[in-house]
Design a protein around this motif. Structure first.
Motif, PDB file in Angstrom:
ATOM      1  N   MET A 188       0.797  -1.232   0.000  1.00 49.22           N
ATOM      2  CA  MET A 188       0.000   0.000   0.000  1.00 49.22           C
ATOM      3  C   MET A 188       0.828   1.280   0.000  1.00 49.22           C
ATOM      4  SD  MET A 188      -2.953  -1.072  -0.502  1.00 49.22           S
ATOM      5  CE  MET A 188      -3.823   0.477  -0.380  1.00 49.22           C
ATOM      6  N   VAL A 189       2.100   1.230   0.373  1.00 55.61           N
ATOM      7  CA  VAL A 189       2.907   2.454   0.337  1.00 55.61           C
ATOM      8  C   VAL A 189       3.061   2.948  -1.103  1.00 55.61           C
ATOM      9  CG1 VAL A 189       5.213   1.383   0.212  1.00 55.61           C
ATOM     10  CG2 VAL A 189       4.935   3.612   1.294  1.00 55.61           C
ATOM     11  N   ASN A 190       3.107   2.028  -2.047  1.00 55.86           N
ATOM     12  CA  ASN A 190       3.212   2.416  -3.456  1.00 55.86           C
ATOM     13  C   ASN A 190       1.910   3.040  -3.954  1.00 55.86           C
ATOM     14  OD1 ASN A 190       5.944   1.354  -3.906  1.00 55.86           O
ATOM     15  ND2 ASN A 190       4.963  -0.576  -3.425  1.00 55.86           N
ATOM     16  N   VAL A 191       0.790   2.448  -3.573  1.00 57.32           N
ATOM     17  CA  VAL A 191      -0.515   3.011  -3.916  1.00 57.32           C
ATOM     18  C   VAL A 191      -0.659   4.394  -3.280  1.00 57.32           C
ATOM     19  CG1 VAL A 191      -3.015   2.716  -3.652  1.00 57.32           C
ATOM     20  CG2 VAL A 191      -1.563   0.736  -4.163  1.00 57.32           C
ATOM     21  N   SER A 192      -0.242   4.493  -2.031  1.00 56.95           N
ATOM     22  CA  SER A 192      -0.332   5.749  -1.303  1.00 56.95           C
ATOM     23  C   SER A 192       0.472   6.851  -1.997  1.00 56.95           C
ATOM     24  CB  SER A 192       0.178   5.551   0.128  1.00 56.95           C
ATOM     25  OG  SER A 192       0.091   6.736   0.863  1.00 56.95           O
ATOM     26  N   PHE A 193       1.678   6.529  -2.431  1.00 57.12           N
ATOM     27  CA  PHE A 193       2.499   7.526  -3.124  1.00 57.12           C
ATOM     28  C   PHE A 193       1.792   8.042  -4.362  1.00 57.12           C
ATOM     29  CE2 PHE A 193       5.515   8.559  -6.500  1.00 57.12           C
ATOM     30  CZ  PHE A 193       6.137   9.666  -5.926  1.00 57.12           C
ATOM     31  N   LEU A 194       1.267   7.134  -5.175  1.00 56.33           N
ATOM     32  CA  LEU A 194       0.609   7.561  -6.415  1.00 56.33           C
ATOM     33  C   LEU A 194      -0.626   8.420  -6.136  1.00 56.33           C
ATOM     34  CD1 LEU A 194       0.948   4.298  -8.505  1.00 56.33           C
ATOM     35  CD2 LEU A 194       2.242   6.433  -8.760  1.00 56.33           C
ATOM     36  N   VAL A 195      -1.434   8.031  -5.157  1.00 54.51           N
ATOM     37  CA  VAL A 195      -2.643   8.803  -4.834  1.00 54.51           C
ATOM     38  C   VAL A 195      -2.271  10.172  -4.286  1.00 54.51           C
ATOM     39  CG1 VAL A 195      -4.638   8.912  -3.284  1.00 54.51           C
ATOM     40  CG2 VAL A 195      -4.107   6.791  -4.493  1.00 54.51           C
ATOM     41  N   HIS A 196      -1.331  10.215  -3.348  1.00 52.63           N
ATOM     42  CA  HIS A 196      -0.954  11.506  -2.771  1.00 52.63           C
ATOM     43  C   HIS A 196      -0.227  12.381  -3.782  1.00 52.63           C
ATOM     44  CE1 HIS A 196      -2.534  10.692   1.100  1.00 52.63           C
ATOM     45  NE2 HIS A 196      -1.691   9.715   1.376  1.00 52.63           N
ATOM     46  N   HIS A 197       0.570  11.770  -4.637  1.00 51.33           N
ATOM     47  CA  HIS A 197       1.292  12.536  -5.663  1.00 51.33           C
ATOM     48  C   HIS A 197       0.325  13.178  -6.648  1.00 51.33           C
ATOM     49  CE1 HIS A 197       3.329  12.928  -9.588  1.00 51.33           C
ATOM     50  NE2 HIS A 197       4.317  13.380  -8.845  1.00 51.33           N
ATOM     51  N   LYS A 198      -0.616  12.394  -7.146  1.00 54.03           N
ATOM     52  CA  LYS A 198      -1.511  12.885  -8.198  1.00 54.03           C
ATOM     53  C   LYS A 198      -2.699  13.681  -7.674  1.00 54.03           C
ATOM     54  CE  LYS A 198       0.340  11.301 -11.949  1.00 54.03           C
ATOM     55  NZ  LYS A 198       0.867  12.218 -12.937  1.00 54.03           N
ATOM     56  N   TRP A 199      -3.273  13.268  -6.536  1.00 53.56           N
ATOM     57  CA  TRP A 199      -4.525  13.898  -6.103  1.00 53.56           C
ATOM     58  C   TRP A 199      -4.361  14.775  -4.872  1.00 53.56           C
ATOM     59  CZ3 TRP A 199      -8.585  12.493  -2.293  1.00 53.56           C
ATOM     60  CH2 TRP A 199      -9.749  13.250  -2.491  1.00 53.56           C
ATOM     61  N   THR A 200      -3.788  14.235  -3.805  1.00 64.30           N
ATOM     62  CA  THR A 200      -3.726  14.984  -2.552  1.00 64.30           C
ATOM     63  C   THR A 200      -2.951  16.283  -2.712  1.00 64.30           C
ATOM     64  OG1 THR A 200      -3.819  12.931  -1.301  1.00 64.30           O
ATOM     65  CG2 THR A 200      -3.068  14.893  -0.122  1.00 64.30           C
ATOM     66  N   PHE A 201      -1.746  16.203  -3.264  1.00 66.12           N
ATOM     67  CA  PHE A 201      -0.893  17.372  -3.366  1.00 66.12           C
ATOM     68  C   PHE A 201      -0.766  17.888  -4.789  1.00 66.12           C
ATOM     69  CE2 PHE A 201       0.573  15.018   0.415  1.00 66.12           C
ATOM     70  CZ  PHE A 201       0.269  15.967   1.370  1.00 66.12           C
ATOM     71  N   SER A 202      -1.392  17.215  -5.752  1.00 62.28           N
ATOM     72  CA  SER A 202      -1.376  17.622  -7.166  1.00 62.28           C
ATOM     73  C   SER A 202       0.018  18.034  -7.613  1.00 62.28           C
ATOM     74  CB  SER A 202      -2.363  18.761  -7.401  1.00 62.28           C
ATOM     75  OG  SER A 202      -3.657  18.384  -7.033  1.00 62.28           O
ATOM     76  N   HIS A 203       0.989  17.233  -7.276  1.00 61.09           N
ATOM     77  CA  HIS A 203       2.369  17.537  -7.616  1.00 61.09           C
ATOM     78  C   HIS A 203       2.592  17.281  -9.100  1.00 61.09           C
ATOM     79  CE1 HIS A 203       6.757  17.676  -6.984  1.00 61.09           C
ATOM     80  NE2 HIS A 203       6.421  18.350  -5.895  1.00 61.09           N
ATOM     81  N   LYS A 204       3.313  18.157  -9.753  1.00 60.05           N
ATOM     82  CA  LYS A 204       3.465  18.081 -11.208  1.00 60.05           C
ATOM     83  C   LYS A 204       4.515  17.070 -11.666  1.00 60.05           C
ATOM     84  CE  LYS A 204       0.707  21.640 -12.008  1.00 60.05           C
ATOM     85  NZ  LYS A 204      -0.607  21.287 -11.565  1.00 60.05           N
ATOM     86  N   THR A 205       5.640  17.025 -10.977  1.00 63.96           N
ATOM     87  CA  THR A 205       6.732  16.172 -11.440  1.00 63.96           C
ATOM     88  C   THR A 205       6.877  14.953 -10.541  1.00 63.96           C
ATOM     89  OG1 THR A 205       8.351  17.378 -10.117  1.00 63.96           O
ATOM     90  CG2 THR A 205       8.009  18.124 -12.379  1.00 63.96           C
ATOM     91  N   ILE A 206       7.416  13.913 -11.120  1.00 64.75           N
ATOM     92  CA  ILE A 206       7.680  12.698 -10.360  1.00 64.75           C
ATOM     93  C   ILE A 206       9.162  12.372 -10.527  1.00 64.75           C
ATOM     94  CG2 ILE A 206       7.103  11.117 -12.227  1.00 64.75           C
ATOM     95  CD1 ILE A 206       5.793   9.330 -10.070  1.00 64.75           C
ATOM     96  N   SER A 207       9.797  12.000  -9.433  1.00 65.24           N
ATOM     97  CA  SER A 207      11.216  11.671  -9.502  1.00 65.24           C
ATOM     98  C   SER A 207      11.529  10.624  -8.441  1.00 65.24           C
ATOM     99  CB  SER A 207      12.070  12.920  -9.257  1.00 65.24           C
ATOM    100  OG  SER A 207      11.926  13.361  -7.907  1.00 65.24           O
ATOM    101  N   MET A 208      12.669  10.009  -8.587  1.00 67.20           N
ATOM    102  CA  MET A 208      13.097   9.025  -7.612  1.00 67.20           C
ATOM    103  C   MET A 208      13.335   9.690  -6.258  1.00 67.20           C
ATOM    104  SD  MET A 208      13.545   5.952  -6.823  1.00 67.20           S
ATOM    105  CE  MET A 208      13.643   4.998  -8.294  1.00 67.20           C
ATOM    106  N   GLY A 209      13.865  10.909  -6.269  1.00 67.03           N
ATOM    107  CA  GLY A 209      14.089  11.631  -5.014  1.00 67.03           C
ATOM    108  C   GLY A 209      12.792  11.892  -4.273  1.00 67.03           C
ATOM    109  N   LEU A 210      11.764  12.266  -5.001  1.00 62.90           N
ATOM    110  CA  LEU A 210      10.449  12.507  -4.407  1.00 62.90           C
ATOM    111  C   LEU A 210       9.898  11.211  -3.800  1.00 62.90           C
ATOM    112  CD1 LEU A 210       8.175  14.678  -4.136  1.00 62.90           C
ATOM    113  CD2 LEU A 210       7.237  13.721  -6.234  1.00 62.90           C
TER     114      LEU A 210
END
Length: 137
Positions: free
Chosen positions: A56-78
């Motif tokens: 679920m940590v992987n699912v959580s990252f994708l949901v929070h990245h795309k919806w919760t915080f609407s972050h534009k870029t994705i990177s390994m550091g993030l």
């Protein structure tokens, strides 16, 4: 760039509200997976919770990245920063589960509920102001 999420009702424009909604959903599935494993597959709530976390940590990252915080870029550091914060929360909940096992408490549903409800607001703040931080113009 506009996404489908831009058409959400105004209340969902606030990241804390989105975080709570996403967190409840993700935590619910984490809880169901861990509970199923603890009751039907494994004899350890700690191991069951660990396996559910790994998924679920992987699912959580994708949901929070795309919806919760609407972050534009994705990177390994993030992802690594997010994973570090999630792991800190996971370790805190694991300490609670180990405490339950230490005292021979054997109610997996209660153990998992308590253990996975102890750190969400702190994790939100760390995610909001460090992991998905935006540099203001």
């Amino acid at each position: 760039m506009k996404t489908g999420f831009d058409k959400c009702p105004a209340v969902f424009q606030y990241s804390l509200v989105r975080y709570v909604l996403a967190g409840f959903g993700i935590s619910f599935f984490h809880y169901l997976i861990a509970l199923y494993l603890a009751v039907h597959v494994l004899d350890s709530v700690v191991v069951s919770n660990s396996l559910a976390f790994c998924l679920m940590v992987n699912v959580s990252f994708l949901v929070h990245h795309k919806w919760t915080f609407s972050h534009k870029t994705i990177s390994m550091g993030l992802f690594l920063k997010f994973y570090l914060v999630a792991t800190m929360g996971f370790l805190a909940s694991t300490i609670v589960l180990v405490g339950f096992e230490w005292y021979s408490v054997r109610w997996p549903s209660i153990e998992l509920l308590v253990a996975n409800a102890i750190v969400p607001f702190v994790i939100y703040l760390i995610n909001r102001y460090w992991v998905f931080m935006r540099i203001e113009d």
